[in-house]
Design a protein around this motif. Structure first.
Motif, PDB file in Angstrom:
ATOM      1  N   UNK A   1      -6.349  60.788 103.531  1.00 46.52           N
ATOM      2  CA  UNK A   1      -5.027  60.248 103.173  1.00 46.52           C
ATOM      3  C   UNK A   1      -4.984  59.652 101.772  1.00 46.52           C
ATOM      4  N   UNK A   2      -6.125  59.175 101.267  1.00 49.47           N
ATOM      5  CA  UNK A   2      -6.155  58.650  99.899  1.00 49.47           C
ATOM      6  C   UNK A   2      -5.777  59.740  98.900  1.00 49.47           C
ATOM      7  N   UNK A   3      -6.380  60.906  99.034  1.00 45.19           N
ATOM      8  CA  UNK A   3      -6.081  62.003  98.105  1.00 45.19           C
ATOM      9  C   UNK A   3      -4.662  62.527  98.288  1.00 45.19           C
ATOM     10  N   UNK A   4      -4.202  62.600  99.545  1.00 46.38           N
ATOM     11  CA  UNK A   4      -2.828  63.052  99.781  1.00 46.38           C
ATOM     12  C   UNK A   4      -1.846  62.040  99.178  1.00 46.38           C
ATOM     13  N   UNK A   5      -2.140  60.761  99.346  1.00 48.52           N
ATOM     14  CA  UNK A   5      -1.273  59.732  98.772  1.00 48.52           C
ATOM     15  C   UNK A   5      -1.190  59.830  97.258  1.00 48.52           C
ATOM     16  N   UNK A   6      -2.334  60.026  96.598  1.00 44.55           N
ATOM     17  CA  UNK A   6      -2.323  60.170  95.140  1.00 44.55           C
ATOM     18  C   UNK A   6      -1.493  61.377  94.716  1.00 44.55           C
ATOM     19  N   UNK A   7      -1.657  62.499  95.429  1.00 42.34           N
ATOM     20  CA  UNK A   7      -0.911  63.707  95.076  1.00 42.34           C
ATOM     21  C   UNK A   7       0.582  63.535  95.328  1.00 42.34           C
ATOM     22  N   UNK A   8       0.943  62.811  96.398  1.00 39.07           N
ATOM     23  CA  UNK A   8       2.356  62.557  96.670  1.00 39.07           C
ATOM     24  C   UNK A   8       2.981  61.722  95.565  1.00 39.07           C
ATOM     25  N   UNK A   9       2.309  60.650  95.176  1.00 34.71           N
ATOM     26  CA  UNK A   9       2.815  59.789  94.095  1.00 34.71           C
ATOM     27  C   UNK A   9       2.963  60.581  92.798  1.00 34.71           C
ATOM     28  N   UNK A  10       1.990  61.450  92.510  1.00 36.97           N
ATOM     29  CA  UNK A  10       2.080  62.295  91.307  1.00 36.97           C
ATOM     30  C   UNK A  10       3.306  63.201  91.361  1.00 36.97           C
ATOM     31  N   UNK A  11       3.573  63.777  92.548  1.00 34.46           N
ATOM     32  CA  UNK A  11       4.730  64.674  92.689  1.00 34.46           C
ATOM     33  C   UNK A  11       6.044  63.901  92.518  1.00 34.46           C
ATOM     34  N   UNK A  12       6.087  62.660  92.962  1.00 31.86           N
ATOM     35  CA  UNK A  12       7.297  61.867  92.795  1.00 31.86           C
ATOM     36  C   UNK A  12       7.538  61.523  91.337  1.00 31.86           C
ATOM     37  N   UNK A  13       6.431  61.301  90.604  1.00 34.71           N
ATOM     38  CA  UNK A  13       6.550  61.040  89.177  1.00 34.71           C
ATOM     39  C   UNK A  13       7.067  62.237  88.422  1.00 34.71           C
ATOM     40  N   UNK A  14       6.657  63.418  88.862  1.00 28.81           N
ATOM     41  CA  UNK A  14       7.094  64.645  88.208  1.00 28.81           C
ATOM     42  C   UNK A  14       8.548  64.965  88.523  1.00 28.81           C
TER      43      UNK A  14
ATOM     44  N   UNK B   1       4.808  80.091  97.199  1.00 31.00           N
ATOM     45  CA  UNK B   1       4.231  79.387  96.062  1.00 31.00           C
ATOM     46  C   UNK B   1       3.844  77.964  96.390  1.00 31.00           C
ATOM     47  N   UNK B   2       4.577  77.348  97.318  1.00 32.57           N
ATOM     48  CA  UNK B   2       4.317  75.944  97.659  1.00 32.57           C
ATOM     49  C   UNK B   2       2.929  75.765  98.297  1.00 32.57           C
ATOM     50  N   UNK B   3       2.433  76.797  98.972  1.00 32.26           N
ATOM     51  CA  UNK B   3       1.100  76.701  99.571  1.00 32.26           C
ATOM     52  C   UNK B   3       0.057  76.414  98.500  1.00 32.26           C
ATOM     53  N   UNK B   4       0.211  77.030  97.335  1.00 35.07           N
ATOM     54  CA  UNK B   4      -0.756  76.856  96.244  1.00 35.07           C
ATOM     55  C   UNK B   4      -0.397  75.733  95.291  1.00 35.07           C
ATOM     56  N   UNK B   5       0.886  75.350  95.240  1.00 36.36           N
ATOM     57  CA  UNK B   5       1.333  74.413  94.206  1.00 36.36           C
ATOM     58  C   UNK B   5       1.892  73.100  94.758  1.00 36.36           C
ATOM     59  N   UNK B   6       1.848  72.916  96.071  1.00 32.17           N
ATOM     60  CA  UNK B   6       2.422  71.726  96.665  1.00 32.17           C
ATOM     61  C   UNK B   6       1.495  70.527  96.638  1.00 32.17           C
ATOM     62  N   UNK B   7       1.897  69.489  97.330  1.00 36.60           N
ATOM     63  CA  UNK B   7       1.128  68.245  97.371  1.00 36.60           C
ATOM     64  C   UNK B   7      -0.239  68.456  98.008  1.00 36.60           C
ATOM     65  N   UNK B   8      -0.286  69.212  99.100  1.00 34.26           N
ATOM     66  CA  UNK B   8      -1.562  69.422  99.785  1.00 34.26           C
ATOM     67  C   UNK B   8      -2.560  70.164  98.899  1.00 34.26           C
ATOM     68  N   UNK B   9      -2.091  71.142  98.152  1.00 27.10           N
ATOM     69  CA  UNK B   9      -2.987  71.884  97.261  1.00 27.10           C
ATOM     70  C   UNK B   9      -3.417  71.032  96.076  1.00 27.10           C
ATOM     71  N   UNK B  10      -2.561  70.116  95.643  1.00 31.70           N
ATOM     72  CA  UNK B  10      -2.944  69.180  94.590  1.00 31.70           C
ATOM     73  C   UNK B  10      -4.050  68.253  95.095  1.00 31.70           C
ATOM     74  N   UNK B  11      -3.914  67.806  96.332  1.00 32.66           N
ATOM     75  CA  UNK B  11      -4.914  66.900  96.906  1.00 32.66           C
ATOM     76  C   UNK B  11      -6.215  67.617  97.216  1.00 32.66           C
ATOM     77  N   UNK B  12      -6.104  68.838  97.739  1.00 28.48           N
ATOM     78  CA  UNK B  12      -7.280  69.594  98.168  1.00 28.48           C
ATOM     79  C   UNK B  12      -7.155  71.033  97.649  1.00 28.48           C
TER      80      UNK B  12
END
Length: 429
Positions: A416-429, A215-226
């Protein structure tokens, strides 16, 4: 996550600051043309950039970095020696939350097993081992929580004699340090950027969260970014990573003709899920034509003389010809396909390489045809923009050839900009 809490970053192999620009953004009232947004509360507190053999003329990337981010913003010394000085107590390196960097694809094999007194020991000069040392040098209590790395896409299938071994060694090292990992091979053009640049991005983090690997392949930080099309369960393969990098060196996929690692994957506790993925991007798409400067700004030496077009056409064209090895006298048939000549301006560009500069004819340099029928090479301001740096970012006094070299070594800052945004979003969640 509170926006007040900074994520302190160390940028290794920093080049001209692609990771820093993508994560931290850029703001200087004196240079409003360079204004770029931040991906989140990232703050680069330490950086290293070094071009061997270390002569002053080789350090143009570090000088550009310092020109853009301020005096003293980068340590312009061999990272291996810097870490050795830290271990001897001769140098301070600040604690950081995150380590980022783009490192070369090399032979990562381990010289001796983890069980021996000295621990694992990689080949001298292989920069992965400096990343590994940086991550563990202050012990588990002060270990960086996040790691974001970039490498070529062939990392997942190297070396040819033992497909996937090198990436297995890296995953084994990260697992040994307690990291859970996501990776994606991202072709930047598939997500709207003006260059077809395919690179492997690795995001590792220390987390107490148990992952559903598939599930993480589709729902993780990388999939959020891309975003991707959710893969079918049957398309996902599972692989076990050896606990000891030495074991990975000796035995991982021994005799295998195909790497088990595909374009997306996750790892936790040494267990990997991986699969091929299809992008699912809806948004604007930029092309080579979008970054071109006005012809009035192009120096005359960038136009190709008509009498030299034949050499360019030969190098760009298809070939099947007999050649002779100058050293051995061995005769062989050399074949290669044709390349677009000139390059299309209504599509994303091909990957730019370090040899993009210089007037000489080349198979790999970009050439465009302008409205009056003349052919020309790309100027450095256009190369800056193909990597999504601000136009003129590398215009800090270095030569045009050095500017092209820096961009050939750089990354598309939007990744890295998109990955960074997705990482920050995941930390907020």
């Amino acid at each position: 996550m509170s926006q007040e809490k900074k994520i302190r970053v160390a940028e290794l192999f920093a080049g001209v600051g692609g990771f820093r620009l993508g994560l931290e953004g850029y703001h200087d009232p004196a240079r409003p043309e360079f204004e770029m947004p931040a991906a989140g509360p990232f703050e680069t507190v330490w950086a290293n950039q070094w071009e061997p053999p270390g002569t002053d003329s080789k350090q143009f990337a570090a000088r550009c970095y310092e020109a853009r981010f301020g005096e003293g913003s980068v340590v312009n010394e061999d990272i291996h020696e810097v870490l050795a000085q830290f271990k001897r107590g001769e140098r301070e390196i600040p604690d950081v939350d995150m380590v980022v960097g783009g490192f070369p694809c090399q032979d990562y094999s381990v010289a001796k097993p983890l069980s021996m007194a000295g621990g694992i020991e990689g080949k001298k000069g292989v920069l992965w081992w400096d990343i590994y040392d940086f991550l563990r040098m202050k012990g588990p209590e002060r270990q960086p929580r996040y790691v974001l790395l970039e490498n070529v896409d062939r990392l997942l299938k190297s070396p040819a004699s033992q497909r996937g071994r090198d990436f297995a060694i890296i995953l084994s090292c990260l697992n040994e340090l307690g990291y859970s990992v996501e990776w994606r091979v991202v072709n930047s053009a598939e997500y709207g950027y003006p260059q077809r640049r395919k690179r492997t991005y690795i995001l590792a983090r220390l987390t107490g969260e148990a992952w559903d690997l598939a599930g993480r392949i589709s729902d993780g930080v990388m999939a959020e970014a891309f975003p991707i099309v959710r893969p079918e369960a049957g398309a996902i393969s599972f692989v076990d990573i050896p606990d000891d990098p030495f074991v990975a060196t000796q035995f991982f996929n021994k005799g295998g003709k195909i790497s088990p690692f595909m374009g997306a994957g996750v790892m936790q506790d040494g267990r990997v899920a991986t699969c091929k993925v299809v992008e699912n991007y809806i948004g604007p798409r930029r092309t080579l034509g979008d970054v071109l400067v006005s012809e009035s700004e192009v120096p005359s030496e960038y136009y190709i003389e008509p009498e030299k077009l034949g050499k360019w056409e030969y190098l760009k064209g298809s070939k099947s010809e007999l050649r002779v090895n100058k050293k051995t006298g061995f005769e062989y048939r050399y074949s290669e396909g044709s390349m677009a000549f000139p390059d299309s301006t209504d599509k994303p560009s091909r990957t730019i390489l370090t040899g993009e500069g210089g007037r000489g004819a080349s198979r790999f340099k970009h050439v465009i045809k302008i409205a009056d029928g003349r052919m020309r090479r790309l100027v450095p301001d256009e190369l800056d923009q193909l990597q999504c740096f601000p136009r003129g970012w590398t215009n800090t006094g270095m030569s045009d050839g050095h500017r092209a070299f820096c961009m050939g070594n750089a990354l598309v800052t939007g990744i890295p900009h998109e990955i960074g945004k997705a990482l920050v979003k995941s930390l907020g969640e």
